[in-house]
Scaffold this motif. Structure first.
Motif, PDB file in Angstrom:
ATOM      1  N   VAL A 147       0.851  -1.182   0.000  1.00 52.90           N
ATOM      2  CA  VAL A 147       0.000   0.000   0.000  1.00 52.90           C
ATOM      3  C   VAL A 147       0.891   1.237   0.000  1.00 52.90           C
ATOM      4  N   SER A 203      -0.222  -5.227   2.867  1.00 55.32           N
ATOM      5  CA  SER A 203      -1.626  -5.625   2.966  1.00 55.32           C
ATOM      6  C   SER A 203      -1.756  -7.129   2.755  1.00 55.32           C
ATOM      7  N   ASP A 210      -9.701  -7.536   2.893  1.00 56.94           N
ATOM      8  CA  ASP A 210      -8.308  -7.091   2.883  1.00 56.94           C
ATOM      9  C   ASP A 210      -8.016  -6.272   4.138  1.00 56.94           C
ATOM     10  N   TYR A 211      -6.751  -6.305   4.563  1.00 60.47           N
ATOM     11  CA  TYR A 211      -6.357  -5.621   5.799  1.00 60.47           C
ATOM     12  C   TYR A 211      -4.969  -5.028   5.659  1.00 60.47           C
ATOM     13  N   PHE A 212      -4.782  -3.821   6.215  1.00 65.02           N
ATOM     14  CA  PHE A 212      -3.434  -3.295   6.417  1.00 65.02           C
ATOM     15  C   PHE A 212      -3.436  -2.393   7.657  1.00 65.02           C
ATOM     16  N   SER A 222      -1.280   0.895   9.306  1.00 71.60           N
ATOM     17  CA  SER A 222      -0.398   1.957   8.836  1.00 71.60           C
ATOM     18  C   SER A 222      -0.070   2.951   9.949  1.00 71.60           C
ATOM     19  N   TRP A 252      -9.670  -2.214   7.366  1.00 70.77           N
ATOM     20  CA  TRP A 252     -10.245  -3.425   6.781  1.00 70.77           C
ATOM     21  C   TRP A 252     -11.196  -3.025   5.659  1.00 70.77           C
ATOM     22  N   THR A 262      -2.749   0.322  -4.311  1.00 72.78           N
ATOM     23  CA  THR A 262      -2.102  -0.931  -3.896  1.00 72.78           C
ATOM     24  C   THR A 262      -1.681  -1.738  -5.112  1.00 72.78           C
ATOM     25  N   ARG A 281      -0.530  -5.689  -5.895  1.00 80.67           N
ATOM     26  CA  ARG A 281      -0.664  -6.938  -5.157  1.00 80.67           C
ATOM     27  C   ARG A 281      -0.423  -8.136  -6.060  1.00 80.67           C
TER      28      ARG A 281
END
Length: 277
Positions: free
Chosen positions: A49, A86, A106-108, A110, A147, A267, A269
């Motif tokens: 991300v 992520s 999806d999750y990150f 920061s 999320w 993002t 991926r």
């Protein structure tokens, strides 16, 4: 003797024809059809991300006895989510060679950094010893969990060998949860002896509307396994950031003081998709 001659002549005439007919009647090889997929697949992704920047607004709470309350709302100048890793996964269904859908999570997490100018009423307060154009700002440090739950649709474009480009779009919800924030007043030209303001405020969290656009390509590794590499843009709408600090709360302040104006999250991926037979 005549019958014998006639028999030999008939044999000479019909044997080649019978031989040719036997060749025609040889078994035709049967080609087994490729196994058909059930349509269902699962996916797992990791991503990077990029930094994203937004602004927002915050409420100034007047603590002066007798007039306690919100005096005004001010623009929050800059709020940044730092680079982060992520992780995600999902379940999908392919309706045809060109169209498929999936549901993903999806999750990150920061680092969050913010900065906003002190309002004019603070800068002209005698305790600061500042003029209206002197430097004064508030710096914030926190972290946030993000999320996203999305329903996505994709169009797979014509395949080039084992590579299939695609485009897609999604709609859903984002949960943004801020940690407590540390605030530090920065006032390099304040009068000598002035003690800069510091505080810690409780983080807020909420669910927000979110949408996404995707583009990428899948590479067939086996009949059922594909490598998916792509880009995703996620728009997260505005929401709550931080509550009032303890000093404001002691004078009756309640609720959320600072709100962000949402984020544009970019993002890249890569992941794997496994299709079931």
């Amino acid at each position: 003797m005549a019958r014998l001659a006639f028999g030999l002549l008939a044999s000479a005439l019909f044997l080649p024809t019978l031989s040719h007919a036997a060749d025609i009647l040889e078994p035709i090889p049967v080609v087994e059809p490729a196994p058909a997929f059930s349509g269902w697949y699962i996916r797992g992704d990791v991503g990077y991300v990029f930094k994203s920047k937004t602004d927002g607004h915050w409420a100034f709470y007047n603590q002066f006895p007798g007039v306690e309350g919100i005096d005004d709302y001010y623009r929050y100048d800059e709020l940044r989510l730092d680079n982060a890793a992520s992780f995600g996964g999902g379940v999908g269904y392919r309706f045809s060679d060109m169209f498929r859908v999936d549901a993903t999570v999806d999750y990150f997490r920061s680092e969050v950094n913010g900065r906003t100018k002190c309002p004019l009423m603070i800068k002209t307060d005698p305790a600061h010893g500042l003029g209206p154009f002197d430097e004064c700002d508030y710096g914030n440090e926190s972290k946030a969990d993000v999320w996203t739950l999305m329903a996505n649709a994709y169009v797979d474009l014509p395949t080039f060998g084992i590579v299939t480009p695609y485009i897609g779009a999604g709609i859903g919800a984002a949960y943004v949860g801020y940690d407590d924030v540390k605030t530090q007043e920065n006032c390099p030209t304040c009068k000598p002896g002035y003690v800069p303001y510091t505080s810690t405020s409780t983080g807020a969290d909420d669910w927000r509307f979110a949408s996404a656009l995707m583009a990428g390509a899948s590479v067939d590794l086996t009949q059922s396994l594909a490598l998916d590499v792509g880009y995703k843009f996620t728009k997260i709408w505005e929401g709550d950031a931080w509550d009032y600090d303890a000093a404001d709360k002691s004078f009756g302040a309640v609720g959320v003081q600072t709100k962000d104006n949402g984020f544009n999250v970019h993002t890249i991926r890569a992941g794997l998709r496994y299709s079931f037979f």
